[in-house]
Design an enzyme around this catalytic site. Structure first.
Site: not given
Ligand code: ADP
Length: 491
Positions: A188, A241, A263, A297, A394
């Site tokens: 997806k 994500g 992750e 990330c 973040e």
């Protein structure tokens, strides 16, 4: 296929917009579609078929059939490797078109998608092609008259949910080890950037992957993504994500005891000592944070600079960042494109406001760039304190927090004061100091005198809330294999 009325510079004029299920391109069962936009112009690119739980069900059944009874299970490992090499060749043959499609859908500069993302995609498939026939077990010397050995078998159907920041590279990181191990997959893609994954699906069919081995269902997280996680026919979920999404996935996956690997995000420390090559450290700080519009990330978003060189470093860094060339991502000279969508754009601007309100010193940027597209001026905050929002959260955008420190003990302790642990970097000419930091920083990747160096062979993943498991390298094969122990009585 949808035809695009106003193509930008993409060489292709049409885009695959349907779901790939059981080797066929099909509309979603509901008939619904969703829109994907060009973030540089805010213009519609295409309407994409929107998969939901019923489409996921079809895709999982196709993947199940291909895994349980299709030709895939019987295919020699070496032939699986050849298919993967064939896919890598096809990607390479279409590299310019794929890079342009990535830039169109995501907004990243063409120089990055063409010279950064795409070569890594090709390399990743070739690397895992080499593993396909090298996944094996051991013989174990057990007590008694028994012969004991282990086998590594494919885990089954892998559900793979990926983000929008490196849309094609994330497909490669997910498909590479899964297909090498002999799994079948239901992918997806992110709703912001579905187009390159669909194009890779076309190339996978052209390469000769049997029906049902790779299935692609674009759609939204709460519907298609959640249905994939909950489906009893899926053996494993690999997700990249946000941490909050991972927590939802982990809870849902518990019901069916699925294997999971994650992750997730980071707030990575990038530590510059006064004995470093400061020119290189400035380059590294810029690359470490502003690559991909700050949407990485592992972005080095907390830049710790030793007090003895701090003022000079901040001045030079700000001058360098102000030179960055923003604009049309299709211009080969462009270094920074737009953020991926309005939601990210708004979130980043709100963090810039928080930084100002909490008293950090804005020495570069600090506002929107231009009046069309989701561009944000590369921003630096100096004199950032550890407890400010811009130092803790973040941001996933071009906003760098520069923090002053005085000695190694202090900076290691402050670098570790975060729930994240994805990456870190240290800049120094003192090899002992470099190793001490590498040893004690709690992060899955540590770069010494470099940043953002990736290789398909080198594992990547997070300590603490930055993830579970590792991607890339030999290690990622564990994510897609079950270990079987066989014991045979000898007489
Ligand atoms: P980002 O902020 O990077 O978009 P997300 O975690 O929201 O991070 O999205 C990453 C991927 O996870 C996307 O493909 C998204 O559609 C999917 N996703 C979002 N929510 C869920 C959910 N509840 N279940 C499964 N997948 C989800």
């Amino acid at each position: 296929m949808a035809t695009i009325t106003e193509p930008r510079r993409a060489t292709r004029r049409t885009f695959q917009t349907k779901l790939l299920i059981d080797g066929q391109w099909r509309e979603s069962l509901s008939g619904r579609t969703f829109e994907t936009y060009d973030p540089a112009t805010e213009e519609l690119i295409a309407n994409v078929s929107e998969g939901d739980a019923s489409d996921i069900d079809l895709a999982v059944k196709a993947a199940r059939k291909a895994f349980d009874s299709g030709p895939w299970r019987k295919m020699d490992a070496r032939d699986r490797g050849r298919l993967m090499n064939r896919l890598a060749d096809l990607i390479e043959q279409n590299i310019d078109e794929l890079a342009e499609l990535e830039t169109l859908d995501n907004g990243k500069p063409i120089s990055e998608s063409r010279n950064g993302d795409l070569p890594l995609v090709v390399d990743c498939f070739r690397y895992y092609a080499g593993w396909a026939d090298k996944i094996h077990g051991q013989t174990i010397p057990v007590r008694g008259k028994y012969f004991c050995y282990t086998k590594r078998e494919p885990i089954g159907v892998a559900g793979q949910i990926i983000p929008w920041n490196f849309p094609m590279l994330m497909v490669a990181w997910k498909w590479g080890p899964a297909l090498a191990a002999g799994c079948t997959v239901v992918l997806k893609p992110a709703e912001q950037t579905p187009l390159t994954a669909l194009r890779l699906g076309e190339l996978a069919l052209e390469a000769g992957y049997p029906a049902g081995v790779v299935n692609i269902v674009p759609g939204f997280g709460e519907t298609a993504g959640a249905a994939l996680v909950a489906h009893p026919g899926v053996d494993k979920i690999a997700f990249t994500g946000e941490g909050r999404t991972a927590q939802i996935i982990m809870k849902s996956a518990a019901d069916t005891m699925k294997r999971i690997t994650f992750e997730l995000g980071g707030k990575s420390p990038n530590i510059v000592f006064d004995d470093a090559d400061l020119d290189a450290a400035i380059e590294g700080a810029v690359l470490g944070l502003y690559l991909n519009q700050g949407q990485c990330c592992c972005a080095g978003s907390r830049l710790f600079v030793q007090d003895t060189v701090y003022d000079k470093f901040v001045d030079r860094l700000a001058a360098k960042v102000k030179e960055r060339k923003l604009g049309d991502p299709f211009d080969t000279a462009t270094e920074q494109g737009p953020q991926v969508d309005k939601a990210q754009f708004d979130k980043i601007l709100s963090y810039i406001e928080k930084g100002k309100a909490q008293g950090a010193r804005c020495v570069a940027g600090g506002e929107r760039y231009g009046d069309k597209g989701f561009f944000i001026s590369p921003t630096i905050f100096a004199d950032v304190k550890d407890d400010m929002a811009i130092a803790c959260d973040e941001i996933f955008g071009p906003v760098l927090s520069v923090i002053k420190f005085s000695d190694i003990e202090e900076v290691i302790q402050r670098a570790n004061t975060t729930d994240f642990g994805l990456a870190a970097a240290v800049w120094t000419r003192d090899i002992g100091k470099a190793h001490a930091v590498a040893d004690r920083v709690r992060a899955g990747t540590v770069w010494v005198n470099c940043y953002d160096v990736f290789d398909a062979a080198a594992p990547f993943g997070g300590f603490k809330r930055s993830g579970i498991g590792r991607e890339l390298g030999e290690k990622a094969l564990d994510n897609y294999t079950e270990l079987k122990t066989v014991t045979v009585a000898l007489d």
